[in-house]
Scaffold this motif. Structure first.
Motif, PDB file in Angstrom:
ATOM      1  N   TYR A 166       0.968  -1.214  -0.009  1.00  9.58           N
ATOM      2  CA  TYR A 166       0.045   0.059  -0.018  1.00  9.58           C
ATOM      3  C   TYR A 166       0.856   1.273   0.038  1.00  9.58           C
ATOM      4  O   TYR A 166       1.983   1.072   0.621  1.00  9.58           O
ATOM      5  CB  TYR A 166      -0.774   0.049   1.175  1.00  9.58           C
ATOM      6  CG  TYR A 166      -2.089   1.129   1.209  1.00  9.58           C
ATOM      7  CD1 TYR A 166      -2.725   1.311   0.140  1.00  9.58           C
ATOM      8  CD2 TYR A 166      -2.328   1.719   2.346  1.00  9.58           C
ATOM      9  CE1 TYR A 166      -3.543   2.177  -0.030  1.00  9.58           C
ATOM     10  CE2 TYR A 166      -3.317   2.635   2.277  1.00  9.58           C
ATOM     11  CZ  TYR A 166      -3.806   2.972   1.234  1.00  9.58           C
ATOM     12  OH  TYR A 166      -4.878   3.901   1.116  1.00  9.58           O
ATOM     13  N   SER A 226      -1.222  -1.974  12.065  1.00 13.00           N
ATOM     14  CA  SER A 226      -2.187  -1.181  11.676  1.00 13.00           C
ATOM     15  C   SER A 226      -3.635  -1.632  12.446  1.00 13.00           C
ATOM     16  O   SER A 226      -3.937  -2.880  12.282  1.00 13.00           O
ATOM     17  CB  SER A 226      -2.418  -1.104  10.186  1.00 13.00           C
ATOM     18  OG  SER A 226      -3.648  -0.326   9.945  1.00 13.00           O
ATOM     19  N   ALA A 266       0.761   3.555   1.679  1.00 11.80           N
ATOM     20  CA  ALA A 266       1.187   4.096   3.077  1.00 11.80           C
ATOM     21  C   ALA A 266       2.576   3.873   3.409  1.00 11.80           C
ATOM     22  O   ALA A 266       3.303   4.584   4.150  1.00 11.80           O
ATOM     23  CB  ALA A 266       0.160   3.589   4.155  1.00 11.80           C
ATOM     24  N   LYS A 297      -8.526  -4.055   9.127  1.00  9.46           N
ATOM     25  CA  LYS A 297      -7.605  -5.072   9.537  1.00  9.46           C
ATOM     26  C   LYS A 297      -8.205  -5.971  10.543  1.00  9.46           C
ATOM     27  O   LYS A 297      -9.179  -5.944  10.945  1.00  9.46           O
ATOM     28  CB  LYS A 297      -6.136  -3.946   9.994  1.00  9.46           C
ATOM     29  CG  LYS A 297      -5.851  -3.187   9.130  1.00  9.46           C
ATOM     30  CD  LYS A 297      -5.034  -3.745   7.937  1.00  9.46           C
ATOM     31  CE  LYS A 297      -4.539  -3.112   6.742  1.00  9.46           C
ATOM     32  NZ  LYS A 297      -3.906  -1.876   6.679  1.00  9.46           N
TER      33      LYS A 297
HETATM   34  C1  PLP Z   1      -3.054  -0.691   6.117  1.00  7.18           C
HETATM   35  C2  PLP Z   1      -1.937  -0.562   5.900  1.00  7.18           C
HETATM   36  C3  PLP Z   1      -0.979   0.121   6.251  1.00  7.18           C
HETATM   37  C4  PLP Z   1      -1.103   1.435   6.841  1.00  7.18           C
HETATM   38  O1  PLP Z   1      -2.081   1.410   7.828  1.00  7.18           O
HETATM   39  P1  PLP Z   1      -3.056   2.708   8.189  1.00  7.18           P
HETATM   40  O2  PLP Z   1      -3.692   2.293   9.661  1.00  7.18           O
HETATM   41  O3  PLP Z   1      -4.028   2.356   7.219  1.00  7.18           O
HETATM   42  O4  PLP Z   1      -2.235   4.033   7.955  1.00  7.18           O
HETATM   43  C5  PLP Z   1       0.382  -0.084   5.799  1.00  7.18           C
HETATM   44  N1  PLP Z   1       0.832  -1.041   5.150  1.00  7.18           N
HETATM   45  C6  PLP Z   1       0.126  -2.042   4.601  1.00  7.18           C
HETATM   46  C7  PLP Z   1       0.479  -3.035   3.781  1.00  7.18           C
HETATM   47  C8  PLP Z   1      -1.276  -1.868   4.873  1.00  7.18           C
HETATM   48  O5  PLP Z   1      -2.071  -2.720   4.587  1.00  7.18           O
END
Ligand code: PLP
Length: 367
Positions: A79, A174, A81, A179
């Motif tokens: 992701y 997360s 992120a 999740k």
């Molecule tokens: C969900 C996710 C994140 C980030 O988490 P958030 O709580 O949404 O900021 C990071 N890496 C992966 C692989 C994720 O699936």
């Protein structure tokens, strides 16, 4: 419509939130500390809760000194992120290919991308698979790198009999809405490194020295020093109230998620046109269920018409304008076009899974 993913909220989460609201103290306080203590009991070491998995990764990298001029090895198949957390420190995310069998970071490709600026490696446990851990740590040790694990997909996983997060350098989870457990939004950092824990406790509260200890008791720090750049990344008591109720249900969630994934495996194992990314869920609490199909995009459209939502995990990050590279990642680029995520959440039952599989088979066979 069968939803791809969703939260599962019971009366326990609702009444926990109501009790916090009634206290009229909504910021970071006792409830967050209690959540951390419960998580520390589970992991057997230090935990700091923050407001997202992204901020957990960002603060972990900052705490080990990653910054401008540094490079972090990361699989492109994650992701955005993960990438944003790296670039937020000023460091460069160096895109690494995945191994085709596991879809996890390839140590061979990582080796070819090492430079004198490489500071850390950030493995992502895609689809809750952790089979790269030993290889990543031996690579990191040889090359003097820190390891920050993106374990967003695997809260409550085991790895060779040990709890994921109970070992390893720095592990980030997360708790976003979909999740394995949620605190609304949220995340945590788990590590045995006391200096890292201390630094993250301050960094999540704008760098205000020692503020975490006061807030844990519902107090504030009125006179303080700030020595480094911090962020407004703390978790609130409202979030922790949700997280604590979810933590009590995680055993139940994990049994359900595993059973649903195993049902998919049974139904799809011998079907030639769909291949499975993971087949063994004995130690895994699956966050997403991913398969590979040719003609992924058309398959998704047709499934949606038949009442089944699906997802794409993920568009490779080196395809994004911000993270483009000249190098290509052949496995990632080939595989990503075939990746299809099927519905998985704890409020599905076996009939739902059978329906999804039936529709998928019909679509693929063009029936
Ligand atoms: C969900 C996710 C994140 C980030 O988490 P958030 O709580 O949404 O900021 C990071 N890496 C992966 C692989 C994720 O699936």
């Amino acid at each position: 419509m069968i939803r791809l993913s969703k939260s599962s909220i019971s009366d326990a989460e609702i009444s926990n939130v109501i009790s916090v609201l009634k206290k009229e103290y909504l910021g970071m306080g006792e409830e967050v500390r209690k959540f951390e203590i419960e998580l520390e009991k589970y992991f057997g070491r230090g935990v700091v809760c923050v407001n997202s998995g992204t901020s957990a990764l960002h603060l972990a990298l900052q705490a080990i000194g990653v910054g401008p001029g540094d490079e972090v090895l990361v699989p492109s198949l994650t992701y955005v992120a993960t990438y944003q957390a790296i670039s937020a420190t000023g460091a460069i995310p160096v895109s690494v290919d995945v191994s085709e069998d596991s879809l996890l970071i390839s140590a061979d490709d990582a080796r070819s991308k090492l430079t004198n600026n490489t500071k850390a490696i950030l493995p992502v446990f895609y689809a809750s698979n952790t089979s790269c851990i030993e290889e990543v740590y031996s690579f990191a040790e040889k090359n003097n790198l820190r390891v920050v694990e993106d374990a967003a997909h695997c809260f409550f996983n085991l790895h060779k009999g040990r709890k994921l997060g109970s070992f390893g350098d720095i592990v980030c989870f997360s708790f976003d809405g979909i999740k394995n457990i949620t605190s609304g939004e949220g995340g945590c950092v788990v590590t045995s490194d006391k200096a890292v824990l201390k630094r993250i406790q301050d960094a999540r509260l704008l760098g205000v020295e020692g503020d975490s200890d006061n807030r844990n008791q519902g107090k504030r720090t009125w006179s303080f020093d700030v020595k480094f750049q911090g962020w407004r990344y703390h978790m609130s008591d409202v979030m922790a109230a949700i997280g604590r109720a979810q933590l009590k249900r995680v055993e139940e969630f994990s049994i359900k998620r595993r059973a649903l994934a195993q049902r998919y495996v049974e139904k799809l194992l011998d079907f030639p046109k769909v291949s499975l990314v993971n087949k063994n869920f004995d130690e895994v609490v699956p966050h997403i269920f991913v398969v590979r199909v040719k003609d992924r995009d058309a398959t998704r459209d047709k499934l949606l018409e038949r009442g089944v939502q699906t997802g794409i995990h993920y568009v490779p990050n080196h395809f994004h304008s911000l993270y483009q590279t000249k190098q290509s990642l052949p496995v990632t680029e080939k595989v990503f076009r075939e990746l299809l995520t099927l519905p998985l959440h704890v409020d599905l039952n076996f009939e739902d899974i059978d329906f999804v599989v039936d529709q998928l088979k019909r679509v693929v066979l063009d029936e």
